[in-house]
Design a protein around this motif. Structure first.
Motif, PDB file in Angstrom:
ATOM      1  N   GLU A 126       0.733  -1.274  -0.039  1.00 11.07           N
ATOM      2  CA  GLU A 126      -0.082  -0.104   0.074  1.00 11.07           C
ATOM      3  C   GLU A 126       0.861   1.213   0.051  1.00 11.07           C
ATOM      4  O   GLU A 126       2.127   0.976   0.421  1.00 11.07           O
ATOM      5  CB  GLU A 126      -0.866   0.066   1.196  1.00 11.07           C
ATOM      6  CG  GLU A 126      -0.147  -0.067   2.535  1.00 11.07           C
ATOM      7  CD  GLU A 126      -1.103  -0.081   3.537  1.00 11.07           C
ATOM      8  OE1 GLU A 126      -2.439  -0.859   3.655  1.00 11.07           O
ATOM      9  OE2 GLU A 126      -0.708  -0.021   4.725  1.00 11.07           O
ATOM     10  N   LEU A 182       1.091   5.292   1.293  1.00 11.87           N
ATOM     11  CA  LEU A 182       0.312   6.260   1.935  1.00 11.87           C
ATOM     12  C   LEU A 182       0.856   7.624   1.498  1.00 11.87           C
ATOM     13  O   LEU A 182       1.961   7.968   1.266  1.00 11.87           O
ATOM     14  CB  LEU A 182       0.966   6.447   3.628  1.00 11.87           C
ATOM     15  CG  LEU A 182       0.414   7.615   4.173  1.00 11.87           C
ATOM     16  CD1 LEU A 182      -0.912   7.596   4.636  1.00 11.87           C
ATOM     17  CD2 LEU A 182       1.198   7.670   5.649  1.00 11.87           C
ATOM     18  N   ILE A 190      -3.691   5.266   0.806  1.00  8.28           N
ATOM     19  CA  ILE A 190      -3.908   5.881   1.806  1.00  8.28           C
ATOM     20  C   ILE A 190      -3.942   7.278   1.681  1.00  8.28           C
ATOM     21  O   ILE A 190      -2.767   7.602   1.557  1.00  8.28           O
ATOM     22  CB  ILE A 190      -3.336   5.264   3.284  1.00  8.28           C
ATOM     23  CG1 ILE A 190      -3.432   3.619   3.241  1.00  8.28           C
ATOM     24  CG2 ILE A 190      -4.077   5.915   4.337  1.00  8.28           C
ATOM     25  CD1 ILE A 190      -2.457   3.131   4.181  1.00  8.28           C
ATOM     26  N   CYS A 222      -3.943  11.201   2.991  1.00 13.43           N
ATOM     27  CA  CYS A 222      -3.522  11.782   4.062  1.00 13.43           C
ATOM     28  C   CYS A 222      -3.363  13.263   3.958  1.00 13.43           C
ATOM     29  O   CYS A 222      -2.901  13.529   2.874  1.00 13.43           O
ATOM     30  CB  CYS A 222      -2.426  11.314   4.972  1.00 13.43           C
ATOM     31  SG  CYS A 222      -2.024  12.013   6.522  1.00 13.43           S
ATOM     32  N   ILE A 261     -10.585   5.992  -3.121  1.00 15.86           N
ATOM     33  CA  ILE A 261      -9.657   5.779  -2.330  1.00 15.86           C
ATOM     34  C   ILE A 261     -10.139   4.888  -1.396  1.00 15.86           C
ATOM     35  O   ILE A 261     -10.923   5.029  -0.497  1.00 15.86           O
ATOM     36  CB  ILE A 261      -9.040   7.307  -1.405  1.00 15.86           C
ATOM     37  CG1 ILE A 261      -8.330   7.981  -2.519  1.00 15.86           C
ATOM     38  CG2 ILE A 261      -8.006   6.972  -0.549  1.00 15.86           C
ATOM     39  CD1 ILE A 261      -7.100   7.533  -3.106  1.00 15.86           C
ATOM     40  N   ALA A 313      -8.684   3.825   1.829  1.00 15.09           N
ATOM     41  CA  ALA A 313      -8.456   4.037   2.956  1.00 15.09           C
ATOM     42  C   ALA A 313      -8.009   5.559   3.224  1.00 15.09           C
ATOM     43  O   ALA A 313      -7.356   6.173   2.353  1.00 15.09           O
ATOM     44  CB  ALA A 313      -7.310   3.136   3.518  1.00 15.09           C
ATOM     45  N   LEU A 314      -8.531   6.155   4.339  1.00 16.78           N
ATOM     46  CA  LEU A 314      -8.144   7.611   4.502  1.00 16.78           C
ATOM     47  C   LEU A 314      -7.350   7.754   6.090  1.00 16.78           C
ATOM     48  O   LEU A 314      -7.748   6.893   6.900  1.00 16.78           O
ATOM     49  CB  LEU A 314      -9.458   8.339   4.793  1.00 16.78           C
ATOM     50  CG  LEU A 314     -10.211   8.092   3.464  1.00 16.78           C
ATOM     51  CD1 LEU A 314     -11.703   8.621   3.680  1.00 16.78           C
ATOM     52  CD2 LEU A 314      -9.571   9.043   2.365  1.00 16.78           C
ATOM     53  N   ALA A 315      -6.736   8.462   6.053  1.00 14.31           N
ATOM     54  CA  ALA A 315      -6.100   9.173   7.611  1.00 14.31           C
ATOM     55  C   ALA A 315      -6.539  10.648   7.920  1.00 14.31           C
ATOM     56  O   ALA A 315      -6.762  11.147   6.859  1.00 14.31           O
ATOM     57  CB  ALA A 315      -4.724   9.122   7.495  1.00 14.31           C
TER      58      ALA A 315
END
Length: 114
Positions: free
Chosen positions: A29, A31, A61, A63, A81, A83-85
């Motif tokens: 993955e 980020l 991810i 961010c 997307i 996954a998110l931070a």
């Protein structure tokens, strides 16, 4: 451009090409922290995330920039997307940006995120 070492060193690399190289190396993955948006609570860079998502199959991810659930929804629905931070949107509230840990309830999340 791609920065490393906590945003201290500019590699002068194109982020799309850099992500493609990481994907070829088999990373699980990636980020992506848009450091120019980090802490602004102005929203994710959805246009860039779309371009990046179209360039690699590696899960991303996002961010940097989340200020509300609509921003999160835009990243998920428009840029796909997975996954998110987010940090500031959970911590800083009110006109004085006072520290207050605050999380959306399940119904709010389900209404915004598929």
């Amino acid at each position: 451009e791609v920065y490393i070492a906590g945003g201290k060193i500019n590699t002068k690399e194109d982020p799309i090409r850099y992500a493609e190289q990481l994907a070829k190396l088999g990373v699980g993955e990636i980020l992506i922290n848009s450091i120019d948006r980090d802490g602004t609570m102005a929203g994710y860079d959805v246009d860039f995330l779309k371009k990046l998502g179209n360039a690699v199959d590696t899960p991303l991810i996002a961010c940097g920039g989340a200020g509300n659930l609509d921003h999160m929804s835009e990243a998920v629905t428009q840029a796909r997307i997975p996954a998110l931070a987010a940090g500031s949107m959970f911590v800083f509230h009110g006109k004085h940006r006072a520290v207050l840990i605050n999380y959306p309830n399940r119904a709010e999340l389900e209404s915004k995120l598929p």
